[in-house]
Design an enzyme around this catalytic site. Structure first.
Site, mmCIF file in Angstrom:
data_model
loop_
_atom_site.group_PDB
_atom_site.id
_atom_site.type_symbol
_atom_site.label_atom_id
_atom_site.label_comp_id
_atom_site.label_asym_id
_atom_site.label_seq_id
_atom_site.Cartn_x
_atom_site.Cartn_y
_atom_site.Cartn_z
ATOM 1 C CD GLU A 118 -2.923 5.944 10.611
ATOM 2 O OE1 GLU A 118 -2.816 4.862 11.221
ATOM 3 O OE2 GLU A 118 -2.263 6.944 10.912
ATOM 4 C CG HIS A 160 4.525 3.529 10.781
ATOM 5 N ND1 HIS A 160 5.494 4.499 10.919
ATOM 6 C CD2 HIS A 160 4.041 3.651 9.509
ATOM 7 C CE1 HIS A 160 5.575 5.192 9.784
ATOM 8 N NE2 HIS A 160 4.717 4.694 8.910
ATOM 9 C CG ASP A 196 7.826 4.059 4.059
ATOM 10 O OD1 ASP A 196 7.101 3.260 3.444
ATOM 11 O OD2 ASP A 196 7.412 5.117 4.589
ATOM 12 C CG HIS A 198 5.365 7.743 6.218
ATOM 13 N ND1 HIS A 198 4.972 7.141 5.040
ATOM 14 C CD2 HIS A 198 4.587 8.837 6.370
ATOM 15 C CE1 HIS A 198 3.969 7.840 4.507
ATOM 16 N NE2 HIS A 198 3.722 8.873 5.298
ATOM 17 C CG ASP A 285 6.074 6.002 1.315
ATOM 18 O OD1 ASP A 285 7.293 5.734 1.318
ATOM 19 O OD2 ASP A 285 5.324 5.749 2.277
ATOM 20 C CE1 TYR A 324 0.347 3.214 1.552
ATOM 21 C CE2 TYR A 324 2.001 4.937 1.837
ATOM 22 C CZ TYR A 324 1.421 3.755 2.247
ATOM 23 O OH TYR A 324 1.906 3.096 3.343
#
Ligand code: OKP
Ligand code: ZN
Length: 343
Positions: A118, A160, A196, A198, A285, A324
């Site tokens: 992505e 990440h 976060d 994620h 997020d 986001y």
């Protein structure tokens, strides 16, 4: 609380993100920071300071040299090879390609260093990633010099990114760089708390075999959420790092009851670890309206999270990660910081 921020983040804004088989405007977009800057201003925070240049020395000490060379020169190679679009990877080493080595071809190199498609690289991506790391470094220096806490308004995010892979909107792992700088400055033990939504696969991977940096993360369960392949509770560290990795995955729909109690667990572990400094991977997020996440935190819960983190009473660097739900990203981020200051 001092805030560090570089306008150079704007140099990274791909036209497209591959999402559900479509090219969409990237969720991770420059306007995110405008909402955070506005909230900081309206709520009486210091004017953000420009971090100055990125110090590559601590980054070279932590990251793979081939990966850094790729980030530095990849775009020029891509254009020289006649490619017409943004750098989006199409072929990656996968299972049973453990012996993969860096190809000469730039399209192959792109796949070699990419962990998720992505994320596109553009002409300005490397400079933006350096400016983001520079903000994290300036915040670390401020805290090392005695400021109790500092906020690095990093964009693009970092958690990440591994020592040798980009993806999940991340290129340089800002939180890892800060943790290593605390170590290099004499801290025996450093903790990283990743809130976060994620899982911070990159941060986990960088410190997985090290006992001097504790990584604790609350995130969407990998069965259901990006980055999918890491973040399980049974990943507890290896070798000297055994026991210094704490994953607290939660299922879709988790709200403050579960998330807040996971935070208590993470905080208790950090306290037991006895670090001299704390790095917070501050993504917001986990918010209920986040378009790519599935937790249910309310804006007020972020204030409570900040207050809970403050009770650790540690020199703390906050590094911005995700978030986001564009209208709320500023409110939620500054809620954490304000909760921390008042906590
Ligand atoms: C970066 B950070 C959207 C899927 C997006 C990548 C998520 C990266 C999150 N269709 N997958 O942790 O907030
Ligand atoms: Zn995230």
């Amino acid at each position: 609380m001092q805030v560090f921020f570089s306008e150079d983040h704007r140099l990274h804004f791909p036209q497209a993100e591959l999402s559900g088989g479509q090219f969409v405007t990237p969720y991770e977009r420059p306007s995110r920071v405008e909402y955070i800057l506005r909230q900081l201003r309206e709520r009486g925070f210091d004017q953000p300071a420009d971090p100055g240049p990125c110090d590559m020395a601590p980054i070279r000490g932590l990251m793979d040299p081939g990966f850094l060379r790729f980030l530095e020169t990849g775009w020029d190679e891509w254009i020289a090879a006649g490619m017409k679009g943004e750098m989006i990877s199409a072929t990656n080493p996968v299972r049973r390609t453990q012996m993969a080595r860096e190809p000469r071809n730039i399209d192959g190199k792109l796949g070699y260093y990419c962990l998720a498609q992505e994320t596109a690289i553009t002409a300005g991506t490397w400079r933006a990633a350096q400016s983001s790391a520079a903000s994290a470094q300036a915040a670390q220096r401020a805290v090392a010099e005695g400021a109790g806490a500092a906020f690095a308004l990093c964009r693009p995010p970092g958690h990440h990114a591994t020592a040798d892979m980009f993806g999940g909107y991340c290129f340089l792992n800002n939180a890892a760089i800060v943790a290593q700088m605390f170590r290099d400055g004499g801290a025996d033990r450093v903790a990283i708390l990743d809130i976060d939504f994620h899982h911070g696969n990159g941060t986990q991977d960088i410190f997985y075999e090290r006992g001097d940096v504790l990584f604790a993360s609350i995130h969407g369960a990998p069965e259901d959420a990006f980055p999918y392949f890491l973040g399980y509770a049974d990943e507890t560290g290896a070798g000297a790092g055994e026991g210094a990795n704490l994953n607290l995955p939660l299922l879709p729909g988790a709200g403050w009851d579960q998330w807040g109690s996971a935070l208590d667990t993470a905080i208790a572990r950090i306290r037991d670890f006895g670090p001299q400094a704390l790095v917070v991977s501050l993504g917001v997020d986990a918010f209920k309206d986040d378009p790519i996440s599935f937790f249910k935190l309310e804006s007020g819960d972020f204030t409570r999270a900040g207050a809970a983190i403050a009770r650790l009473n540690l020199p703390t660097v906050f590094c911005m990660e995700g978030g986001y739900a564009i209208e709320a990203v500023g409110i939620n981020t500054v809620n954490v910081l304000e909760g921390f200051l008042n906590g």
